[in-house]
Design a protein around this motif. Structure first.
Motif, PDB file in Angstrom:
ATOM      1  N   LEU A  76       0.862  -1.182   0.000  1.00  0.00           N
ATOM      2  CA  LEU A  76       0.000   0.000   0.000  1.00  0.00           C
ATOM      3  C   LEU A  76       0.896   1.230   0.000  1.00  0.00           C
ATOM      4  O   LEU A  76       1.770   1.381   0.857  1.00  0.00           O
ATOM      5  N   ARG A  77       0.681   2.114  -0.972  1.00  0.00           N
ATOM      6  CA  ARG A  77       1.419   3.382  -1.029  1.00  0.00           C
ATOM      7  C   ARG A  77       0.499   4.480  -0.517  1.00  0.00           C
ATOM      8  O   ARG A  77      -0.638   4.606  -0.984  1.00  0.00           O
ATOM      9  N   THR A  78       0.976   5.275   0.449  1.00  0.00           N
ATOM     10  CA  THR A  78       0.189   6.379   1.006  1.00  0.00           C
ATOM     11  C   THR A  78       1.012   7.658   0.954  1.00  0.00           C
ATOM     12  O   THR A  78       2.201   7.626   0.624  1.00  0.00           O
ATOM     13  N   HIS A  79       0.384   8.751   1.338  1.00  0.00           N
ATOM     14  CA  HIS A  79       1.081  10.040   1.388  1.00  0.00           C
ATOM     15  C   HIS A  79       2.124  10.076   2.504  1.00  0.00           C
ATOM     16  O   HIS A  79       2.917  11.003   2.580  1.00  0.00           O
ATOM     17  N   GLN A  80       2.146   9.059   3.377  1.00  0.00           N
ATOM     18  CA  GLN A  80       3.123   9.022   4.466  1.00  0.00           C
ATOM     19  C   GLN A  80       4.069   7.834   4.397  1.00  0.00           C
ATOM     20  O   GLN A  80       4.812   7.596   5.339  1.00  0.00           O
ATOM     21  N   GLY A  81       4.026   7.071   3.328  1.00  0.00           N
ATOM     22  CA  GLY A  81       4.935   5.937   3.227  1.00  0.00           C
ATOM     23  C   GLY A  81       4.271   4.732   2.610  1.00  0.00           C
ATOM     24  O   GLY A  81       3.139   4.798   2.135  1.00  0.00           O
TER      25      GLY A  81
END
Length: 126
Positions: A76-81
């Motif tokens: 999972l790619r998120t805005h925090q890592g």
């Protein structure tokens, strides 16, 4: 005297054989795939098995509900890592976020909300 147990009727979904269904996201002209698991009409809580295909990102958006993603496979790619299998990521209600799959592999996950689901994209494309 103790009362006799009253067993509940279980709801069981074999997610390995259940048919994937479309989950349209009109604001970004996307159709995701999911397997419905739980939809509680009293609380609005829902849980689905979902997949983000390689390279997909759900761009900056907010939700009027908190929601969690438990990664089953992929990253999972998120805005925090980025977060791999076994990771549980909680997104608090109302904050801005983006998340999706990495460019090289699909991300399959359990998605759960704490009340009725809705999504508001900050920059709709459709």
């Amino acid at each position: 005297m103790t009362a006799a147990p009253e067993p509940v009727e279980l709801v069981v979904t074999d997610t390995t054989t259940a048919e994937w269904q479309d989950f349209p996201v009109p604001a970004i002209d996307a159709v995701l795939e999911h397997v419905p698991l739980v939809d509680d009409p009293e609380t609005g809580m829902m849980m689905v098995k979902m997949v983000y295909r390689a390279g997909f990102t759900n761009p900056w958006h907010t939700h009027p509900c908190g929601h969690g993603i438990y990664v089953l496979s992929g990253t999972l790619r998120t805005h925090q890592g980025t977060y791999g299998p076994g990771s549980f990521v909680w997104f608090p209600e109302g904050g801005s976020m983006e998340h999706g799959a990495t460019d090289d592999e699909d991300c399959t996950f359990l998605f759960v909300t704490n009340k009725p689901f809705d999504i508001h994209h900050l920059h709709p494309t459709a």
